[in-house]
Design a protein around this motif. Structure first.
Motif, PDB file in Angstrom:
ATOM      1  N   ARG A 140      -2.258  17.321  23.642  1.00  0.00           N
ATOM      2  CA  ARG A 140      -3.147  17.540  22.482  1.00  0.00           C
ATOM      3  C   ARG A 140      -2.405  17.307  21.177  1.00  0.00           C
ATOM      4  N   LEU A 143      -2.057  13.533  20.764  1.00  0.00           N
ATOM      5  CA  LEU A 143      -3.325  12.918  20.362  1.00  0.00           C
ATOM      6  C   LEU A 143      -3.635  13.218  18.893  1.00  0.00           C
ATOM      7  N   ILE A 146      -1.573  10.843  16.984  1.00  0.00           N
ATOM      8  CA  ILE A 146      -2.117   9.488  17.083  1.00  0.00           C
ATOM      9  C   ILE A 146      -3.230   9.282  16.066  1.00  0.00           C
ATOM     10  N   ASN A 147      -4.019  10.316  15.823  1.00  0.00           N
ATOM     11  CA  ASN A 147      -5.136  10.209  14.875  1.00  0.00           C
ATOM     12  C   ASN A 147      -4.677   9.898  13.454  1.00  0.00           C
ATOM     13  N   LEU A 173      -6.003  12.310  28.467  1.00  0.00           N
ATOM     14  CA  LEU A 173      -5.651  11.020  27.859  1.00  0.00           C
ATOM     15  C   LEU A 173      -6.747   9.980  28.122  1.00  0.00           C
ATOM     16  N   TYR A 176      -9.739  10.367  26.017  1.00  0.00           N
ATOM     17  CA  TYR A 176      -9.480   9.885  24.661  1.00  0.00           C
ATOM     18  C   TYR A 176      -9.640   8.361  24.579  1.00  0.00           C
TER      19      TYR A 176
END
Length: 228
Positions: A140, A143, A146-147, A173, A176
């Motif tokens: 999490r 991710l 990554i945003n 993953l 996503y």
């Protein structure tokens, strides 16, 4: 069509016949001429660095961050996350989980890969082996990071996730938008723990294979990514 050969490999620190097995491995890696090689458990001390030694054979671009520093066999060393790249690569950020707690300290490296006019977000990580809940929190966090990089059309996510394909952290993953191609065992215990996942707005096809068995308790996973 352009091809990018991306490999991920957990080197098993200084275990087994070390560093002789690394000396033997260098010739094999040189012959394979990977474009990108993401390493986990890259042993690093003042006397010897596996990643640096392998890069002597390749003379590639080199990124490495120290993780899990402690005394191993009486020597202060770290178990690094390292990226060797034939193409220009820039460190964007490093994300640490449980910093300073050797048994559970893990990290992720975020880098920008410049490949034939394409800018690719490349991630290398090694997740906790102790708890699925911990790995979910680590995923999490990755991710969320990554945003922050919405300008990349292609993301390649490499590493030892310490999780089977059926586990919730891997499913997270894929929810996503990541996908992977490999169906071969990546560990000597005949399970899949290592992944090269991708998420792309470009048209791509992927060939996957497992190789370099016997140099570590993990096998090297290779993806040949074809940009159509």
């Amino acid at each position: 069509m352009t091809k990018l050969k991306v490999a991920t490999f957990n080197l098993d620190k200084d275990n087994d016949i070390f560093p002789d097995r690394i000396y033997n491995l260098s010739n094999v890696i040189y012959k394979n001429r990977f474009d990108i090689l993401c390493l986990q458990e890259d042993y690093n001390s003042k006397k010897f660095s596996t990643g640096k030694f392998l890069n002597i054979e390749l003379n590639y671009n080199y990124i490495s961050i120290k993780t899990r520093e402690k005394f191993r066999n009486g020597i202060n060393s770290s178990s690094n996350l390292t990226i060797l790249s034939k193409y220009p690569i820039k460190l964007l950020d490093k994300l640490f989980f449980n910093k300073g707690k050797e048994d559970i300290e893990r990290a992720a490296v975020f880098s920008q890969l410049s490949f034939k006019g394409k800018e690719i977000l490349l991630i290398n990580t090694h997740l906790c082996h102790l708890s699925s809940n911990n790995r979910i929190e680590q995923i999490r966090a990755i991710l969320k990071k990554i945003n922050e990089y919405k300008n990349f059309n292609t993301i390649i996510f490499c590493g030892d996730l310490n999780a089977l394909p059926s586990y919730s952290e891997v499913k997270l993953l894929k929810e996503y938008g990541f996908s992977d191609k490999n169906s071969e065992f990546t560990h000597e215990s005949r399970v899949i723990l290592d992944y090269i996942l991708n998420k792309s707005k470009r048209d791509i096809s992927i060939e996957s294979k497992v190789l370099l068995k016997g140099f570590s308790d993990h096998h090297c996973l290779l993806n040949i990514i074809n940009f159509l």
